[in-house]
Write an enzyme that holds these catalytic residues in place. Structure first.
Site, mmCIF file in Angstrom:
data_model
loop_
_atom_site.group_PDB
_atom_site.id
_atom_site.type_symbol
_atom_site.label_atom_id
_atom_site.label_comp_id
_atom_site.label_asym_id
_atom_site.label_seq_id
_atom_site.Cartn_x
_atom_site.Cartn_y
_atom_site.Cartn_z
ATOM 1 N N GLY A 116 44.557 39.973 48.283
ATOM 2 C CA GLY A 116 44.360 39.095 47.128
ATOM 3 C C GLY A 116 44.820 39.643 45.795
ATOM 4 N N GLU A 142 40.834 44.686 41.765
ATOM 5 C CA GLU A 142 40.401 43.599 42.639
ATOM 6 C C GLU A 142 40.820 42.240 42.085
ATOM 7 O OE1 GLU A 142 39.496 42.519 45.315
ATOM 8 O OE2 GLU A 142 37.888 43.591 46.299
ATOM 9 N N ASP A 143 40.964 41.285 42.974
ATOM 10 C CA ASP A 143 41.231 39.913 42.533
ATOM 11 C C ASP A 143 39.946 39.270 42.027
ATOM 12 O OD1 ASP A 143 40.137 39.993 45.089
ATOM 13 O OD2 ASP A 143 41.482 38.508 45.952
ATOM 14 N N ASP A 199 32.640 39.264 44.048
ATOM 15 C CA ASP A 199 31.654 38.235 44.357
ATOM 16 C C ASP A 199 30.314 38.910 44.615
ATOM 17 O OD1 ASP A 199 30.582 35.773 45.061
ATOM 18 O OD2 ASP A 199 31.258 35.900 47.132
ATOM 19 N N PHE A 247 34.467 28.238 44.460
ATOM 20 C CA PHE A 247 35.505 28.935 45.212
ATOM 21 C C PHE A 247 36.852 28.592 44.592
ATOM 22 C CE2 PHE A 247 38.313 30.137 48.618
ATOM 23 C CZ PHE A 247 37.678 31.237 49.177
ATOM 24 N N ARG A 257 47.970 31.440 47.940
ATOM 25 C CA ARG A 257 48.125 32.676 47.157
ATOM 26 C C ARG A 257 49.288 32.558 46.176
ATOM 27 N NH1 ARG A 257 44.994 36.620 49.708
ATOM 28 N NH2 ARG A 257 44.941 36.579 51.969
HETATM 29 P P1 IMP Z 1 32.671 40.532 47.825
HETATM 30 O O1 IMP Z 1 32.650 40.899 46.355
HETATM 31 O O2 IMP Z 1 32.481 41.715 48.715
HETATM 32 O O3 IMP Z 1 31.719 39.426 48.136
HETATM 33 O O4 IMP Z 1 34.080 39.988 48.252
HETATM 34 C C1 IMP Z 1 35.059 39.677 47.390
HETATM 35 C C2 IMP Z 1 36.278 39.314 48.203
HETATM 36 O O5 IMP Z 1 36.095 38.051 48.858
HETATM 37 C C3 IMP Z 1 37.471 39.154 47.297
HETATM 38 O O6 IMP Z 1 38.234 40.331 47.208
HETATM 39 C C4 IMP Z 1 38.233 38.018 47.953
HETATM 40 O O7 IMP Z 1 39.138 38.539 48.909
HETATM 41 C C5 IMP Z 1 37.195 37.198 48.660
HETATM 42 N N1 IMP Z 1 36.773 36.065 47.803
HETATM 43 C C6 IMP Z 1 35.576 35.919 47.202
HETATM 44 N N2 IMP Z 1 35.518 34.786 46.494
HETATM 45 C C7 IMP Z 1 36.706 34.177 46.634
HETATM 46 C C8 IMP Z 1 37.268 32.947 46.101
HETATM 47 O O8 IMP Z 1 36.656 32.187 45.332
HETATM 48 N N3 IMP Z 1 38.559 32.664 46.494
HETATM 49 C C9 IMP Z 1 39.278 33.467 47.326
HETATM 50 N N4 IMP Z 1 38.795 34.640 47.816
HETATM 51 C C10 IMP Z 1 37.514 34.989 47.480
HETATM 52 MG MG MG Z 2 40.010 40.738 48.118
#
Ligand code: IMP
Ligand code: MG
Length: 182
Positions: free
Chosen positions: A49, A103-104, A107, A156, A169
């Protein structure tokens, strides 16, 4: 239905335009360039991402930057168990280096929390976090994020590197995913 990627009903309301994103990336590049003066920063990007963000960001940095990649499975995001699997490790030995994790979107923070703890054991000189998007509502792991592009509500999003089932993407902007396309 049109097969044009810019005309998909799944891609909903525009959140950040191309121009807003580029301005934001320029601001972050300015902050990073300022903080890493006279240093070489190793930017560690999480596949897949963050690659669009990475490629724009490094072209706006004035400090010397090297890049490397890691890949992890996203079990953490799906079931919130915090179980994360390393699919691809770094090529670089980061001992003594100034690492910037890119990071992209953050969450729950579970994937990044795992990565930070993993990288810390390798004794880098420093480790900081930069994310384009921050969605604090669902945060589980407490993460110190030094550079944040935009905070977003609990929706999302797709585009600018972020995908839904591997798609979207390539969009140059960020939009809300439309889960009930007309
Ligand atoms: P977390 O912070 O471990 O929950 O995960 C974050 C990852 O989940 C990000 O690096 C993305 O790859 C994916 N992700 C979380 N939210 C989104 C979204 O809204 N769109 C696309 N990918 C997401
Ligand atoms: Mg990611």
């Amino acid at each position: 239905m049109s097969d044009n990627i810019f005309e998909q009903p799944e891609v909903g309301r525009l959140l950040f335009s191309e121009e807003e994103i580029q301005n934001c990336v320029a601001r972050l590049a300015g902050e990073i360039s300022n903080d890493y003066k006279d240093k070489t920063v190793l930017i560690v990007s999480v596949l897949k991402g963050a690659v669009v963000f990475l490629s724009d960001l490094i072209r706006k940095l004035t400090v010397t930057a090297e890049i490397d990649f890691m890949a992890i499975s996203n079990y953490g995001s799906i079931d919130s168990s915090g179980v994360v699997r390393l699919l691809k490790d770094l090529d670089t030995n980061i001992q003594g280096l100034d690492v910037l994790l890119l990071e992209d979107i953050i969450d729950t923070g579970l994937s990044l929390n795992y990565l930070i703890n993993n990288l810390k054991t390798r004794q880098p000189a420093s480790i900081s976090v930069c994310t384009l998007l921050d969605r604090p509502r669902r945060r589980i792991a407490d993460i110190d994020i030094k550079y944040v592009g935009f905070q977003i509500p609990d929706i999302f999003v797709v585009g600018y590197g972020l995908d839904y089932q591997g798609k979207y993407r390539q969009l140059p902007y960020i939009s809300e995913l439309n889960t009930e396309p007309q």
